[in-house]
Design a protein around this motif. Sequence first.
Motif, PDB file in Angstrom:
ATOM      1  N   PRO A 184      10.417 -12.871 -33.791  1.00 41.62           N
ATOM      2  CA  PRO A 184       9.419 -13.719 -32.926  1.00 41.62           C
ATOM      3  C   PRO A 184      10.361 -14.529 -32.928  1.00 41.62           C
ATOM      4  O   PRO A 184      11.404 -14.727 -31.332  1.00 41.62           O
ATOM      5  CB  PRO A 184       8.564 -12.698 -31.803  1.00 41.62           C
ATOM      6  CG  PRO A 184       7.929 -12.214 -32.975  1.00 41.62           C
ATOM      7  CD  PRO A 184       8.612 -12.163 -34.381  1.00 41.62           C
ATOM      8  N   GLU A 243       7.921  -5.979 -39.292  1.00 40.78           N
ATOM      9  CA  GLU A 243       9.174  -7.224 -38.328  1.00 40.78           C
ATOM     10  C   GLU A 243       8.241  -8.225 -38.937  1.00 40.78           C
ATOM     11  O   GLU A 243       7.364  -8.746 -39.425  1.00 40.78           O
ATOM     12  CB  GLU A 243       8.816  -7.283 -36.998  1.00 40.78           C
ATOM     13  CG  GLU A 243       9.875  -8.897 -36.561  1.00 40.78           C
ATOM     14  CD  GLU A 243       9.999  -8.841 -34.740  1.00 40.78           C
ATOM     15  OE1 GLU A 243      10.740  -8.964 -34.534  1.00 40.78           O
ATOM     16  OE2 GLU A 243       8.698  -8.806 -34.052  1.00 40.78           O
ATOM     17  N   PRO A 299       5.678 -17.773 -29.590  1.00 44.34           N
ATOM     18  CA  PRO A 299       6.483 -16.284 -29.363  1.00 44.34           C
ATOM     19  C   PRO A 299       5.232 -15.646 -29.953  1.00 44.34           C
ATOM     20  O   PRO A 299       4.379 -15.497 -30.571  1.00 44.34           O
ATOM     21  CB  PRO A 299       7.973 -16.869 -31.046  1.00 44.34           C
ATOM     22  CG  PRO A 299       6.431 -17.368 -31.943  1.00 44.34           C
ATOM     23  CD  PRO A 299       5.997 -18.670 -31.148  1.00 44.34           C
ATOM     24  N   PRO A 300       5.784 -14.028 -28.798  1.00 43.24           N
ATOM     25  CA  PRO A 300       5.079 -13.327 -29.385  1.00 43.24           C
ATOM     26  C   PRO A 300       4.363 -13.571 -31.264  1.00 43.24           C
ATOM     27  O   PRO A 300       4.897 -13.274 -31.767  1.00 43.24           O
ATOM     28  CB  PRO A 300       5.019 -11.978 -28.612  1.00 43.24           C
ATOM     29  CG  PRO A 300       7.069 -12.369 -29.071  1.00 43.24           C
ATOM     30  CD  PRO A 300       7.106 -13.619 -28.677  1.00 43.24           C
ATOM     31  N   GLU A 331      13.157 -12.782 -23.376  1.00 41.92           N
ATOM     32  CA  GLU A 331      12.349 -12.082 -22.964  1.00 41.92           C
ATOM     33  C   GLU A 331      10.568 -12.499 -22.869  1.00 41.92           C
ATOM     34  O   GLU A 331      10.201 -12.542 -24.360  1.00 41.92           O
ATOM     35  CB  GLU A 331      12.108 -11.307 -24.697  1.00 41.92           C
ATOM     36  CG  GLU A 331      14.048 -10.152 -24.683  1.00 41.92           C
ATOM     37  CD  GLU A 331      13.344 -10.053 -25.946  1.00 41.92           C
ATOM     38  OE1 GLU A 331      12.589 -10.118 -27.072  1.00 41.92           O
ATOM     39  OE2 GLU A 331      15.015  -9.170 -26.483  1.00 41.92           O
ATOM     40  N   LYS A 351      14.042 -14.032 -32.400  1.00 43.44           N
ATOM     41  CA  LYS A 351      14.777 -13.796 -31.146  1.00 43.44           C
ATOM     42  C   LYS A 351      15.012 -14.529 -29.883  1.00 43.44           C
ATOM     43  O   LYS A 351      16.169 -15.328 -29.278  1.00 43.44           O
ATOM     44  CB  LYS A 351      13.837 -12.686 -30.711  1.00 43.44           C
ATOM     45  CG  LYS A 351      14.174 -11.355 -31.578  1.00 43.44           C
ATOM     46  CD  LYS A 351      13.099  -9.914 -31.170  1.00 43.44           C
ATOM     47  CE  LYS A 351      13.665  -8.780 -32.386  1.00 43.44           C
ATOM     48  NZ  LYS A 351      12.786  -8.590 -32.078  1.00 43.44           N
ATOM     49  N   PRO A 365       4.572 -10.586 -34.380  1.00 43.50           N
ATOM     50  CA  PRO A 365       5.567  -9.754 -34.244  1.00 43.50           C
ATOM     51  C   PRO A 365       5.073  -8.047 -34.417  1.00 43.50           C
ATOM     52  O   PRO A 365       4.175  -7.661 -35.289  1.00 43.50           O
ATOM     53  CB  PRO A 365       5.928 -10.784 -35.988  1.00 43.50           C
ATOM     54  CG  PRO A 365       5.303 -10.686 -36.970  1.00 43.50           C
ATOM     55  CD  PRO A 365       4.039 -11.631 -35.330  1.00 43.50           C
ATOM     56  N   SER A 366       6.025  -7.437 -34.258  1.00 42.00           N
ATOM     57  CA  SER A 366       5.328  -6.412 -34.310  1.00 42.00           C
ATOM     58  C   SER A 366       4.860  -5.078 -35.962  1.00 42.00           C
ATOM     59  O   SER A 366       5.648  -6.022 -36.766  1.00 42.00           O
ATOM     60  CB  SER A 366       6.837  -5.378 -33.895  1.00 42.00           C
ATOM     61  OG  SER A 366       7.677  -5.731 -33.868  1.00 42.00           O
TER      62      SER A 366
END
Length: 288
Positions: free
Chosen positions: A101, A96, A89-90, A30, A104, A92-93
């Motif tokens: 992230p 989340e 990592p991005p 991703e 993942k 978190p949404s």
Amino acid sequence: MNFPPDSDPSARAVIERIDALATSCDPVHEGVRVRWRRFGADGAGRPPIVLLHGGHGSWMHWLRNVEALSATRTLWLPDLPGFADSDAPPKPSAGEAAVGPLLKALGGTLDQLIGAGTPIVLGGFSFGGLVAAKLAAQRGAIDRLVLLGSGGHATLRRLSTEMINWRRSPDRAAERAALKHNLDALMLHDKGFDPLAFDIHDISCHGTRFRSKDVSLSGGLQAAIDTLDCPQLLVWGEFDVTADPRPLVAGLTRGHPNREGLVVEGAGHWVQYERAGEINAALLRFAG
């Protein structure tokens, strides 16, 4: 490997020698690339060993364990997302977890390399211990789990020395002094200057872009390992300042026949570095 100009030549030689034993892989999940290093033989059909480093760390947190553990097994060491040679990592949404992230990207790239559902012996140190426990709970197919000085236990810490923000140092001399102070305060029981330990810490700190401390202090370790039926080895150094090891180990193992506790005498938080021989033997015995 990005060595600072003032790195110790002997330490640099050791790091370069161990790094040269690895096959590096850079799978992407991703949009996040994760650097994995593969060491060792095919393991004669036994599950590979996957070990996760701690906060402000890198694969080099396991430098003194690589050769012993990979002599008869396949060993996989990542730079966690947001550390060293891996992408960050991005964010978190909404709703989340902060570490979501990272998990993942880590789990997704691992499964690309070894196959989803492939059993593994999974281990983690410090922040990486909590990450390993959460990854084990999510992924499954964990043959055995070993945690060293794990974060997330949410019990008493014995850290009595204030850490120094080395990033605010006015020059390199002050930065080195701050990094050495933090290394002694948090990581090591033996306080003499160790060029290899210092260079690992120095290089790894400069490669850190993920704030792990808040995750490690947030708890969640026991909830994660309570979901697992696999054998578990829980290790702390006798003088680990991030915990009170003996009552913590006793509490986590009591009533859990699948859990084994080990307190390593004479060691601080970075137990697998300070007592590498003892830890290597324990991990090889436990991995089977």
